[in-house]
Design a protein around this motif. Structure first.
Motif, short mmCIF file in Angstrom:
data_model
loop_
_atom_site.label_atom_id
_atom_site.label_comp_id
_atom_site.label_asym_id
_atom_site.label_seq_id
_atom_site.Cartn_x
_atom_site.Cartn_y
_atom_site.Cartn_z
N VAL A 1 53.30 -74.00 47.92
CA VAL A 1 52.47 -74.06 49.13
C VAL A 1 53.31 -74.53 50.31
O VAL A 1 53.19 -74.02 51.42
N ALA B 1 49.93 -69.53 57.31
CA ALA B 1 49.38 -69.19 56.00
C ALA B 1 49.12 -70.47 55.20
O ALA B 1 48.10 -70.60 54.51
N GLN B 2 50.06 -71.42 55.31
CA GLN B 2 49.91 -72.70 54.63
C GLN B 2 48.65 -73.43 55.10
O GLN B 2 47.85 -73.90 54.31
N PHE C 1 45.48 -71.56 54.02
CA PHE C 1 45.27 -71.76 52.58
C PHE C 1 44.71 -73.16 52.31
O PHE C 1 43.75 -73.31 51.56
N ARG C 2 45.31 -74.17 52.90
CA ARG C 2 44.86 -75.54 52.68
C ARG C 2 43.41 -75.73 53.14
O ARG C 2 42.59 -76.31 52.42
N HIS D 1 41.03 -73.45 53.68
CA HIS D 1 40.05 -72.63 52.97
C HIS D 1 39.97 -72.97 51.48
O HIS D 1 38.89 -73.22 50.96
N LYS D 2 41.09 -72.99 50.81
CA LYS D 2 41.08 -73.16 49.35
C LYS D 2 41.04 -74.62 48.91
O LYS D 2 40.40 -74.93 47.91
N HIS E 1 45.89 -64.38 56.45
CA HIS E 1 46.76 -65.50 56.09
C HIS E 1 46.46 -66.00 54.67
O HIS E 1 47.38 -66.26 53.89
N VAL E 2 45.20 -66.12 54.34
CA VAL E 2 44.82 -66.60 53.01
C VAL E 2 45.25 -65.58 51.95
O VAL E 2 45.81 -65.95 50.91
N SER E 3 45.02 -64.32 52.23
CA SER E 3 45.42 -63.27 51.29
C SER E 3 46.94 -63.27 51.08
O SER E 3 47.42 -63.20 49.94
N ALA F 1 48.95 -65.80 51.49
CA ALA F 1 49.30 -67.02 50.77
C ALA F 1 49.03 -66.85 49.28
O ALA F 1 49.86 -67.21 48.45
N LEU F 2 47.89 -66.27 48.94
CA LEU F 2 47.55 -66.07 47.53
C LEU F 2 48.54 -65.11 46.86
O LEU F 2 48.97 -65.36 45.72
#
Length: 178
Positions: free
Chosen positions: A126, A133-134, A137-138, A140-141, A164-166, A168-169
């Protein structure tokens, strides 16, 4: 209140409760096991009496009062037995007993070490993500914000956050192989 005089309806059950409250507390305490529990039950009884229609008469208010008090005590005792049974059932399934001692079910040491290593790799992966993206991700996830909430927090569009989330995943999946 100026409008309430002798013609105002009184509740004989409430009158008996107020006259006999101390005796009721002792009666309930003897059944519940403590003065504090007796006080709690007496308060519950008062709430039930005060909430009923005063026009609903009672042939014998004293007998009705003690019947209601006894029913409250029995309901509490049943609830405590159910709670104790649930606790015992949970303890039986969630704990291991060695003799008379409960032993907490812990994962084997090798599994705990492997989990810590996976977590460390995840944190490192991460940290290597691009900043946007980081952060997406932080938020949302890890913090549980929706895409819309994340977009507002970051000052971006929802579509940008989704991208960004996609990304990152995809990156994390590639690095961690999961």
């Amino acid at each position: 209140m100026a409008g309430r005089g002798k013609s105002a309806a009184r509740d004989p059950l409430l009158d008996v409760y107020l006259e006999r409250r101390e005796t009721l507390v002792r009666f309930l305490a003897a059944r519940a096991g403590s003065r504090a529990a007796g006080e709690d039950l007496a308060q519950e009884l008062y709430i039930r009496i005060a909430g009923r229609d005063p026009a609903a008469g009672a042939d014998n208010p004293l007998a009705l009062l003690y019947r209601m008090a006894l029913n409250l005590a029995l309901d509490r005792a049943r609830g405590e037995r159910r709670a104790a049974a649930r606790e015992a059932a949970w303890r039986e399934t969630a704990h291991t007993r060695i003799g008379a001692v409960d032993v907490a079910d812990e994962p084997p040491a090798d599994e705990a070490v492997a989990s810590r290593q996976r977590l460390r790799r995840m944190i490192e992966a991460v940290a290597e993500l691009p900043p946007q993206a980081q952060r997406a991700f932080r938020l949302h996830k890890l913090e549980g914000l929706s895409h819309a909430e994340t977009a507002r927090a970051m000052g971006l569009s929802v579509k940008s956050v989704e991208k960004h989330v996609s990304a990152a995943l995809k990156s994390l999946t590639a690095k961690l192989g999961a």
